[in-house]
Design a protein around this motif. Sequence first.
Motif, PDB file in Angstrom:
ATOM      1  N   PHE A  16       0.807  -1.220   0.000  1.00 24.83           N
ATOM      2  CA  PHE A  16       0.000   0.000   0.000  1.00 24.83           C
ATOM      3  C   PHE A  16       0.840   1.271   0.000  1.00 24.83           C
ATOM      4  N   GLN A  17       2.073   1.204   0.515  1.00 24.73           N
ATOM      5  CA  GLN A  17       2.857   2.433   0.638  1.00 24.73           C
ATOM      6  C   GLN A  17       3.631   2.797  -0.626  1.00 24.73           C
ATOM      7  N   PHE A  28      -3.357   7.484  -4.750  1.00 26.79           N
ATOM      8  CA  PHE A  28      -3.570   6.305  -3.912  1.00 26.79           C
ATOM      9  C   PHE A  28      -5.058   6.160  -3.644  1.00 26.79           C
ATOM     10  N   THR A  53      -5.945   1.248  -1.652  1.00 25.25           N
ATOM     11  CA  THR A  53      -5.406  -0.106  -1.825  1.00 25.25           C
ATOM     12  C   THR A  53      -4.208  -0.112  -2.754  1.00 25.25           C
ATOM     13  N   ASN A  54      -4.377   0.472  -3.932  1.00 25.73           N
ATOM     14  CA  ASN A  54      -3.317   0.478  -4.942  1.00 25.73           C
ATOM     15  C   ASN A  54      -2.526   1.776  -4.899  1.00 25.73           C
ATOM     16  N   ASN A  55      -1.210   1.644  -4.913  1.00 23.82           N
ATOM     17  CA  ASN A  55      -0.337   2.816  -4.897  1.00 23.82           C
ATOM     18  C   ASN A  55       0.669   2.678  -6.042  1.00 23.82           C
TER      19      ASN A  55
END
Length: 247
Positions: free
Chosen positions: A17-18, A96, A99-101
């Motif tokens: 996530f990050q 972001f 969930t998706n980054n």
Amino acid sequence: MTRDFAAGGYRYIPAVFQYSSGAAALADFEIERVRFDKLLPLAEGFARAAEYMKAANRPLTAFCACELRSPAVVDEAGFRRFNEHYVKTLAEWQIFDGTNNPVARTNVCLEVGPPKEPSFYAFSFTRPKKGATPSFVIAGGAEARGGSESYAERTVRYREVGPEAIRDKTKATVGSMEARLAAFGHGWSDTTAAQVYTIRDFHPAVTDELVNRGAARSGLTWHFARPPVIDLDFEMDCRRVSREVLV
């Protein structure tokens, strides 16, 4: 294995996530890297990046990679707290989605003269350019294998710092870089820069694990710094960009 982030003009390798494991410009786009002459606190760095992209007539979603410097290594819980704070700005920028980054990232800790708070060293974003040659930024990666287990379970030669252990950590990290490059259809021969982050003596591994594998085709930039999580010892990133600016 990769996903398009059309709003930013790039595709990425999904990871956690990050951050993503890398970002590559879509057709008719190129990546520009902007390095700050002095480290800027996180909020100020984001603000300066936004101003720079606006002046270039690019949306905030064009932000595709960043290089950060943190005050000191942290444990896994501390790393997660930082990441939860960091992604708030990316959510506000509609990058972001919770969930998706898609943004690639390197975050390391200077051993000498660290900043007092998490800070920006550089960022990258996409620009439109007809017929642009491929450009990409591979995120920082250390000697921890992927997976949901703890770092202690995933780290190569955990808490070992002897010459052979550092060689194995270097080999594993270079292998990770190669896998990420391959996901975009590239290899070391396509890179224009590679960076190493460690305070350990990795020189015995340079010839076999870096030079002979092609990682040093454009030289090698060594930062006397640690990966951000305690007990990690060796990190790398690499890129191919045709435009780099110092501000």
